[in-house]
Scaffold this motif. Structure first.
Motif, PDB file in Angstrom:
ATOM      1  N   ASN A  71      24.752  -1.832  20.191  1.00 13.88           N
ATOM      2  CA  ASN A  71      23.528  -1.112  19.851  1.00 13.88           C
ATOM      3  C   ASN A  71      22.361  -1.962  19.356  1.00 13.88           C
ATOM      4  O   ASN A  71      21.365  -1.407  18.938  1.00 13.88           O
ATOM      5  CB  ASN A  71      23.842  -0.059  18.777  1.00 13.88           C
ATOM      6  N   PRO A  72      22.420  -3.296  19.347  1.00 18.68           N
ATOM      7  CA  PRO A  72      21.256  -4.030  18.866  1.00 18.68           C
ATOM      8  C   PRO A  72      20.061  -3.860  19.804  1.00 18.68           C
ATOM      9  O   PRO A  72      20.219  -3.774  21.019  1.00 18.68           O
ATOM     10  CB  PRO A  72      21.743  -5.488  18.861  1.00 18.68           C
ATOM     11  N   THR A  73      18.862  -3.760  19.247  1.00 16.24           N
ATOM     12  CA  THR A  73      17.666  -3.607  20.044  1.00 16.24           C
ATOM     13  C   THR A  73      17.311  -4.928  20.721  1.00 16.24           C
ATOM     14  O   THR A  73      17.185  -5.949  20.068  1.00 16.24           O
ATOM     15  CB  THR A  73      16.495  -3.150  19.161  1.00 16.24           C
ATOM     16  N   GLN A  74      17.185  -4.911  22.034  1.00 20.11           N
ATOM     17  CA  GLN A  74      16.830  -6.078  22.834  1.00 20.11           C
ATOM     18  C   GLN A  74      17.698  -7.300  22.512  1.00 20.11           C
ATOM     19  O   GLN A  74      17.251  -8.262  21.885  1.00 20.11           O
ATOM     20  CB  GLN A  74      15.349  -6.419  22.651  1.00 20.11           C
ATOM     21  N   ILE A  87      29.864 -13.230  20.374  1.00 18.52           N
ATOM     22  CA  ILE A  87      28.859 -12.679  19.462  1.00 18.52           C
ATOM     23  C   ILE A  87      27.544 -12.577  20.221  1.00 18.52           C
ATOM     24  O   ILE A  87      27.148 -13.517  20.925  1.00 18.52           O
ATOM     25  CB  ILE A  87      28.694 -13.535  18.191  1.00 18.52           C
ATOM     26  N   ILE A  88      26.891 -11.427  20.094  1.00 15.65           N
ATOM     27  CA  ILE A  88      25.588 -11.184  20.708  1.00 15.65           C
ATOM     28  C   ILE A  88      24.575 -10.953  19.603  1.00 15.65           C
ATOM     29  O   ILE A  88      24.820 -10.159  18.683  1.00 15.65           O
ATOM     30  CB  ILE A  88      25.625  -9.965  21.651  1.00 15.65           C
ATOM     31  N   SER A  89      23.461 -11.665  19.670  1.00 16.12           N
ATOM     32  CA  SER A  89      22.374 -11.453  18.709  1.00 16.12           C
ATOM     33  C   SER A  89      21.221 -10.749  19.416  1.00 16.12           C
ATOM     34  O   SER A  89      21.141 -10.717  20.645  1.00 16.12           O
ATOM     35  CB  SER A  89      21.901 -12.794  18.132  1.00 16.12           C
ATOM     36  N   ALA A  90      20.305 -10.186  18.605  1.00 12.81           N
ATOM     37  CA  ALA A  90      19.219  -9.389  19.160  1.00 12.81           C
ATOM     38  C   ALA A  90      17.899  -9.752  18.501  1.00 12.81           C
ATOM     39  O   ALA A  90      17.860 -10.369  17.424  1.00 12.81           O
ATOM     40  CB  ALA A  90      19.497  -7.887  18.972  1.00 12.81           C
ATOM     41  N   ASN A  91      16.820  -9.364  19.157  1.00 10.40           N
ATOM     42  CA  ASN A  91      15.489  -9.675  18.641  1.00 10.40           C
ATOM     43  C   ASN A  91      15.213  -9.046  17.285  1.00 10.40           C
ATOM     44  O   ASN A  91      14.380  -9.540  16.522  1.00 10.40           O
ATOM     45  CB  ASN A  91      14.417  -9.218  19.631  1.00 10.40           C
ATOM     46  N   ILE A 116      34.592  -6.161  25.583  1.00 13.87           N
ATOM     47  CA  ILE A 116      34.473  -4.747  25.967  1.00 13.87           C
ATOM     48  C   ILE A 116      34.170  -3.869  24.754  1.00 13.87           C
ATOM     49  O   ILE A 116      33.251  -3.051  24.782  1.00 13.87           O
ATOM     50  CB  ILE A 116      35.769  -4.257  26.652  1.00 13.87           C
ATOM     51  N   ASP A 117      34.931  -4.047  23.690  1.00 13.05           N
ATOM     52  CA  ASP A 117      34.773  -3.229  22.483  1.00 13.05           C
ATOM     53  C   ASP A 117      34.004  -4.029  21.439  1.00 13.05           C
ATOM     54  O   ASP A 117      34.429  -5.123  21.056  1.00 13.05           O
ATOM     55  CB  ASP A 117      36.142  -2.826  21.944  1.00 13.05           C
ATOM     56  N   TRP A 118      32.906  -3.470  20.954  1.00 12.71           N
ATOM     57  CA  TRP A 118      31.978  -4.200  20.097  1.00 12.71           C
ATOM     58  C   TRP A 118      31.812  -3.527  18.747  1.00 12.71           C
ATOM     59  O   TRP A 118      31.784  -2.308  18.649  1.00 12.71           O
ATOM     60  CB  TRP A 118      30.614  -4.302  20.784  1.00 12.71           C
ATOM     61  N   VAL A 119      31.714  -4.353  17.696  1.00 11.08           N
ATOM     62  CA  VAL A 119      31.446  -3.857  16.344  1.00 11.08           C
ATOM     63  C   VAL A 119      30.386  -4.756  15.717  1.00 11.08           C
ATOM     64  O   VAL A 119      30.205  -5.914  16.121  1.00 11.08           O
ATOM     65  CB  VAL A 119      32.716  -3.855  15.470  1.00 11.08           C
ATOM     66  N   THR A 120      29.698  -4.245  14.713  1.00  3.88           N
ATOM     67  CA  THR A 120      28.664  -5.027  14.047  1.00  3.88           C
ATOM     68  C   THR A 120      29.273  -6.138  13.201  1.00  3.88           C
ATOM     69  O   THR A 120      30.384  -5.998  12.674  1.00  3.88           O
ATOM     70  CB  THR A 120      27.776  -4.137  13.178  1.00  3.88           C
ATOM     71  N   THR A 121      28.553  -7.239  13.053  1.00  3.64           N
ATOM     72  CA  THR A 121      28.990  -8.311  12.177  1.00  3.64           C
ATOM     73  C   THR A 121      28.580  -8.046  10.728  1.00  3.64           C
ATOM     74  O   THR A 121      29.091  -8.688   9.809  1.00  3.64           O
ATOM     75  CB  THR A 121      28.384  -9.663  12.590  1.00  3.64           C
ATOM     76  N   MET A 128      23.495  -8.438  14.893  1.00  2.00           N
ATOM     77  CA  MET A 128      24.504  -9.130  15.685  1.00  2.00           C
ATOM     78  C   MET A 128      25.756  -8.268  15.783  1.00  2.00           C
ATOM     79  O   MET A 128      26.132  -7.581  14.831  1.00  2.00           O
ATOM     80  CB  MET A 128      24.856 -10.486  15.065  1.00  2.00           C
ATOM     81  N   VAL A 129      26.408  -8.329  16.957  1.00  2.00           N
ATOM     82  CA  VAL A 129      27.670  -7.623  17.173  1.00  2.00           C
ATOM     83  C   VAL A 129      28.697  -8.619  17.683  1.00  2.00           C
ATOM     84  O   VAL A 129      28.357  -9.693  18.199  1.00  2.00           O
ATOM     85  CB  VAL A 129      27.510  -6.461  18.180  1.00  2.00           C
ATOM     86  N   ARG A 130      29.976  -8.256  17.538  1.00  3.22           N
ATOM     87  CA  ARG A 130      31.067  -9.156  17.898  1.00  3.22           C
ATOM     88  C   ARG A 130      32.121  -8.408  18.701  1.00  3.22           C
ATOM     89  O   ARG A 130      32.261  -7.189  18.606  1.00  3.22           O
ATOM     90  CB  ARG A 130      31.703  -9.778  16.653  1.00  3.22           C
ATOM     91  N   SER A 131      32.878  -9.159  19.511  1.00  2.00           N
ATOM     92  CA  SER A 131      33.958  -8.575  20.296  1.00  2.00           C
ATOM     93  C   SER A 131      34.965  -9.658  20.621  1.00  2.00           C
ATOM     94  O   SER A 131      34.598 -10.799  20.927  1.00  2.00           O
ATOM     95  CB  SER A 131      33.430  -7.972  21.600  1.00  2.00           C
ATOM     96  N   THR A 132      36.241  -9.331  20.564  1.00  4.87           N
ATOM     97  CA  THR A 132      37.279 -10.289  20.921  1.00  4.87           C
ATOM     98  C   THR A 132      37.689 -10.170  22.386  1.00  4.87           C
ATOM     99  O   THR A 132      38.387 -11.041  22.898  1.00  4.87           O
ATOM    100  CB  THR A 132      38.525 -10.101  20.041  1.00  4.87           C
ATOM    101  N   ASN A 133      37.265  -9.096  23.062  1.00  7.13           N
ATOM    102  CA  ASN A 133      37.634  -8.924  24.468  1.00  7.13           C
ATOM    103  C   ASN A 133      36.438  -8.738  25.397  1.00  7.13           C
ATOM    104  O   ASN A 133      36.613  -8.589  26.609  1.00  7.13           O
ATOM    105  CB  ASN A 133      38.596  -7.746  24.638  1.00  7.13           C
TER     106      ASN A 133
END
Length: 361
Positions: free
Chosen positions: A81-84, A96-100, A111-116, A104-109
């Motif tokens: 759900n991070p914006t951009q 780990i995915i960061s956003a503008n 597919i399934d993501w949770v916030t850091t 940041m969100v994280r996932s070990t696979n």
């Protein structure tokens, strides 16, 4: 037809269009780009012992195409759900995915993501830590984003498109000046300590080679440049290098022995082994946003979430993904880890927070 070029093709005639076919046409195969036709030609020529009939300049004249299949992709949206989203990085078993907006969100696979639960942008993998930047600090984690430590910076900053080659050196370039000087913030110890160095220009993209060479450029989404700068002494002194053409360069990414400079438009990507001598190739993409390497393939993604793949990082082919929704979408980056490619994207219309991650099967 064959090795001859014709302006008009008549189906059912021989190569020189002189004789009719005595038989049936069972199937016609068309290719969107010449590289895909060359791939099939090379495969069939080597399969049937006809490689000697390929022209001398054919890319598969001396070696058959690798018998592997490019990655196939699917869609998933759980928890992203991070914006951009802007960058993705894999390390220590975690994406780990960061956003503008700094989330940041994280996932070990993948597919399934949770916030850091931690703010950060431009996330990188240093080789031991995930490292991201904020307006006043670098933040880093060595447990897959579960816990983070903060390293203060010397004053407010606005970073853009940082770089790392997984060798402990991370570089975040400043794309607007502080006072009267531009600078980069860099760390040689995975973000534990930070050094600020003055640079000759604003840094809109920065890259790092395994030997410690640092690269920056100042082209932006509205400016073209045919040069950049490199430093061999941790940013103390800077020298000029030349790109192969003037482009609107964006990110610089190190992947499997090459440093890549991506462009906003034109389907051009520059590549170099040493960061000084550059060549360029074209992609079947409009605007490359990220490149990653894994499972024997380079994979690139553009700002419309289309993909291209390459075996050598030079010759690129388009690859298909499942049909997305009718919403306008933009690709952000791509990372590889755990046998999987992961590419975050975001929607501009009609729902700007309806984000997805595309992952390889």
């Amino acid at each position: 037809v064959g090795t001859n070029a014709y302006s008009i093709l008549q189906i059912g005639h021989n190569e020189v269009e002189a004789s009719d076919l005595d038989g049936f046409v069972a199937e016609i195969v068309a290719f969107p780009v010449p590289e895909m036709a060359e791939l099939v030609e090379g495969y069939l020529a080597w399969k049937w012992g006809m490689a000697g009939d390929l022209p001398p300049s054919h890319p598969y004249k001396n070696a058959a195409p690798l018998p592997t299949e490019p990655p196939q992709f699917d869609d998933e949206s759980t928890g992203l759900n991070p914006t951009q989203p802007d960058q993705a990085a894999y390390g220590n078993g975690t994406f780990i995915i960061s956003a503008n907006n700094g989330s940041m969100v994280r996932s070990t696979n993948g597919i399934d993501w949770v916030t850091t639960g931690r703010s950060g942008k431009d996330v990188l993998w240093s080789g031991q830590y995930h490292v991201a930047s904020t307006s006043s600090s670098l933040v880093r984690s060595n447990d897959g984003g579960l816990t983070w430590t903060s390293v203060p910076l010397a004053g407010y900053q606005q970073h853009r498109y940082g770089g790392s080659a997984g060798n402990g050196l991370v570089v975040f370039g400043q794309f607007n000046n502080i006072g009267t000087a531009y600078h980069v913030d860099l760390s040689n110890d995975h973000g534990a300590t930070v050094i600020r160095r003055v640079t000759p220009v604003a840094s809109f993209g920065s890259g790092v080679l395994p030997n410690g060479r640092i690269l920056i450029h100042d082209a932006t989404s509205t400016q073209s440049r045919d040069f950049g700068y490199y430093s061999n002494d941790n940013g103390v002194t800077w020298n000029t290098f030349n790109f192969p053409s003037s482009q609107r360069w964006s990110r610089m990414i190190y992947a499997n022995g090459k440093i890549y400079a991506l462009t906003y438009t034109g389907g051009v990507v520059a590549y170099s082994v040493d960061g000084i001598n550059w060549q360029q190739s074209t992609m079947p993409l409009t605007s490359c946003r990220g490149i990653a390497y894994g499972n024997g393939f380079f994979v690139a993604v553009d700002n419309s979430t289309k993909f291209a793949y390459s075996i050598d990082g030079i010759k690129w082919f388009p690859t298909l993904i499942p049909s997305p929704s009718t919403e306008s979408r933009q690709g952000a980056d791509i990372a590889f880890g755990g046998g999987r490619f992961v590419a975050p994207k975001y929607y501009n219309y009609p729902n700007p927070v309806s984000n997805r991650v595309i992952y390889s099967l």
